[in-house]
Design a protein around this motif. Structure first.
Motif, PDB file in Angstrom:
ATOM      1  N   ARG A   7       0.846  -1.176   0.000  1.00  0.00           N
ATOM      2  CA  ARG A   7       0.000   0.000   0.000  1.00  0.00           C
ATOM      3  C   ARG A   7       0.887   1.234   0.000  1.00  0.00           C
ATOM      4  O   ARG A   7       2.007   1.204   0.467  1.00  0.00           O
ATOM      5  CB  ARG A   7      -0.980  -0.004   1.155  1.00  0.00           C
ATOM      6  CG  ARG A   7      -0.370   0.052   2.508  1.00  0.00           C
ATOM      7  CD  ARG A   7      -1.468   0.039   3.542  1.00  0.00           C
ATOM      8  NE  ARG A   7      -0.991   0.811   4.670  1.00  0.00           N
ATOM      9  CZ  ARG A   7      -1.324   0.618   5.898  1.00  0.00           C
ATOM     10  NH1 ARG A   7      -2.177  -0.322   6.205  1.00  0.00           N
ATOM     11  NH2 ARG A   7      -0.840   1.356   6.864  1.00  0.00           N
ATOM     12  N   MET A   8       0.372   2.288  -0.562  1.00  0.00           N
ATOM     13  CA  MET A   8       1.140   3.526  -0.646  1.00  0.00           C
ATOM     14  C   MET A   8       1.416   4.035   0.757  1.00  0.00           C
ATOM     15  O   MET A   8       0.530   4.055   1.601  1.00  0.00           O
ATOM     16  CB  MET A   8       0.362   4.577  -1.441  1.00  0.00           C
ATOM     17  CG  MET A   8       0.255   4.256  -2.912  1.00  0.00           C
ATOM     18  SD  MET A   8       1.852   4.345  -3.714  1.00  0.00           S
ATOM     19  CE  MET A   8       1.993   6.100  -3.922  1.00  0.00           C
ATOM     20  N   GLU A   9       2.642   4.438   0.973  1.00  0.00           N
ATOM     21  CA  GLU A   9       3.028   4.974   2.275  1.00  0.00           C
ATOM     22  C   GLU A   9       2.642   6.437   2.356  1.00  0.00           C
ATOM     23  O   GLU A   9       3.006   7.224   1.504  1.00  0.00           O
ATOM     24  CB  GLU A   9       4.536   4.811   2.472  1.00  0.00           C
ATOM     25  CG  GLU A   9       5.006   5.140   3.852  1.00  0.00           C
ATOM     26  CD  GLU A   9       4.375   4.275   4.918  1.00  0.00           C
ATOM     27  OE1 GLU A   9       4.050   4.824   5.991  1.00  0.00           O
ATOM     28  OE2 GLU A   9       4.205   3.080   4.708  1.00  0.00           O
ATOM     29  N   LYS A  10       1.890   6.767   3.379  1.00  0.00           N
ATOM     30  CA  LYS A  10       1.457   8.145   3.602  1.00  0.00           C
ATOM     31  C   LYS A  10       2.618   8.955   4.141  1.00  0.00           C
ATOM     32  O   LYS A  10       3.315   8.521   5.032  1.00  0.00           O
ATOM     33  CB  LYS A  10       0.272   8.142   4.573  1.00  0.00           C
ATOM     34  CG  LYS A  10      -0.156   9.487   5.075  1.00  0.00           C
ATOM     35  CD  LYS A  10      -0.965  10.217   4.052  1.00  0.00           C
ATOM     36  CE  LYS A  10      -1.544  11.476   4.685  1.00  0.00           C
ATOM     37  NZ  LYS A  10      -1.581  12.587   3.803  1.00  0.00           N
ATOM     38  N   ARG A  11       2.811  10.125   3.597  1.00  0.00           N
ATOM     39  CA  ARG A  11       3.828  11.061   4.093  1.00  0.00           C
ATOM     40  C   ARG A  11       3.110  12.178   4.840  1.00  0.00           C
ATOM     41  O   ARG A  11       2.128  12.721   4.356  1.00  0.00           O
ATOM     42  CB  ARG A  11       4.625  11.643   2.938  1.00  0.00           C
ATOM     43  CG  ARG A  11       5.340  10.585   2.142  1.00  0.00           C
ATOM     44  CD  ARG A  11       6.805  10.899   2.071  1.00  0.00           C
ATOM     45  NE  ARG A  11       7.449   9.876   1.274  1.00  0.00           N
ATOM     46  CZ  ARG A  11       8.462   9.170   1.700  1.00  0.00           C
ATOM     47  NH1 ARG A  11       8.952   9.382   2.887  1.00  0.00           N
ATOM     48  NH2 ARG A  11       9.019   8.268   0.945  1.00  0.00           N
ATOM     49  N   PHE A  12       3.602  12.467   6.013  1.00  0.00           N
ATOM     50  CA  PHE A  12       3.010  13.515   6.841  1.00  0.00           C
ATOM     51  C   PHE A  12       3.954  14.706   6.875  1.00  0.00           C
ATOM     52  O   PHE A  12       5.164  14.546   6.978  1.00  0.00           O
ATOM     53  CB  PHE A  12       2.756  12.991   8.259  1.00  0.00           C
ATOM     54  CG  PHE A  12       1.810  11.828   8.284  1.00  0.00           C
ATOM     55  CD1 PHE A  12       0.446  12.020   8.170  1.00  0.00           C
ATOM     56  CD2 PHE A  12       2.293  10.534   8.408  1.00  0.00           C
ATOM     57  CE1 PHE A  12      -0.429  10.943   8.185  1.00  0.00           C
ATOM     58  CE2 PHE A  12       1.425   9.455   8.423  1.00  0.00           C
ATOM     59  CZ  PHE A  12       0.063   9.664   8.312  1.00  0.00           C
ATOM     60  N   THR A  13       3.372  15.884   6.799  1.00  0.00           N
ATOM     61  CA  THR A  13       4.186  17.102   6.805  1.00  0.00           C
ATOM     62  C   THR A  13       4.148  17.814   8.151  1.00  0.00           C
ATOM     63  O   THR A  13       4.849  18.798   8.331  1.00  0.00           O
ATOM     64  CB  THR A  13       3.733  18.060   5.691  1.00  0.00           C
ATOM     65  OG1 THR A  13       2.355  18.390   5.898  1.00  0.00           O
ATOM     66  CG2 THR A  13       3.920  17.427   4.319  1.00  0.00           C
ATOM     67  N   SER A  14       3.315  17.312   9.072  1.00  0.00           N
ATOM     68  CA  SER A  14       3.242  17.913  10.403  1.00  0.00           C
ATOM     69  C   SER A  14       2.689  16.880  11.382  1.00  0.00           C
ATOM     70  O   SER A  14       2.043  15.905  10.983  1.00  0.00           O
ATOM     71  CB  SER A  14       2.326  19.140  10.403  1.00  0.00           C
ATOM     72  OG  SER A  14       0.977  18.739  10.216  1.00  0.00           O
ATOM     73  N   PHE A  15       2.927  17.141  12.663  1.00  0.00           N
ATOM     74  CA  PHE A  15       2.352  16.254  13.669  1.00  0.00           C
ATOM     75  C   PHE A  15       0.824  16.358  13.668  1.00  0.00           C
ATOM     76  O   PHE A  15       0.137  15.353  13.850  1.00  0.00           O
ATOM     77  CB  PHE A  15       2.905  16.562  15.064  1.00  0.00           C
ATOM     78  CG  PHE A  15       2.311  15.654  16.106  1.00  0.00           C
ATOM     79  CD1 PHE A  15       2.705  14.337  16.189  1.00  0.00           C
ATOM     80  CD2 PHE A  15       1.329  16.115  16.957  1.00  0.00           C
ATOM     81  CE1 PHE A  15       2.125  13.476  17.122  1.00  0.00           C
ATOM     82  CE2 PHE A  15       0.750  15.272  17.900  1.00  0.00           C
ATOM     83  CZ  PHE A  15       1.159  13.948  17.978  1.00  0.00           C
TER      84      PHE A  15
END
Length: 114
Positions: free
Chosen positions: A3-11
């Motif tokens: 599955r595509m890995e989600k990238r987070f830009t903030s907490f």
């Protein structure tokens, strides 16, 4: 299938994901116990000078949490993919559990995802 890995830009963006990965109350209790033991080991090392206690900090913290994930949540700990945000999330969840607010947080996130 990967599955595509989600990238987070903030907490703030990561937090709902973190909460969704901690829906099981037994898992949250195990996290709470592990964090408490880790903090006690850290405090014990600082107070007594017994630096060997520092080795127990990650064992207590991660050991309990990973049991919660593998046996109760049936998911992979966020620590593996998002170590920094996950550590912050552990302490935010810990504080909200002390305040009695984590169950409501889980309900709110579950309601927004489903």
């Amino acid at each position: 299938m990967g599955r595509m890995e989600k990238r987070f830009t903030s907490f703030a963006e990561f937090w709902p994901y973190y909460v969704a990965e901690h829906r099981n109350p037994t898992s949250r209790t195990l996290h709470f116990c592990g964090t408490t033991l880790a903090l006690l080991c850290l405090a014990g090392a600082l107070v007594t000078g017994r630096t060997g206690l520092l080795a127990l900090v990650p064992v207590a913290g991660y050991g309990f949490a990973w049991v919660g994930h593998f046996f109760f949540e049936k998911n992979r700990p966020a620590t593996f993919r998002h170590p920094f945000y996950s550590l912050i999330g552990d302490f935010v969840m810990y504080a909200r559990m002390w305040a009695g607010r984590m169950d409501a947080e889980v309900r709110a996130v579950a309601g927004s995802h489903g």
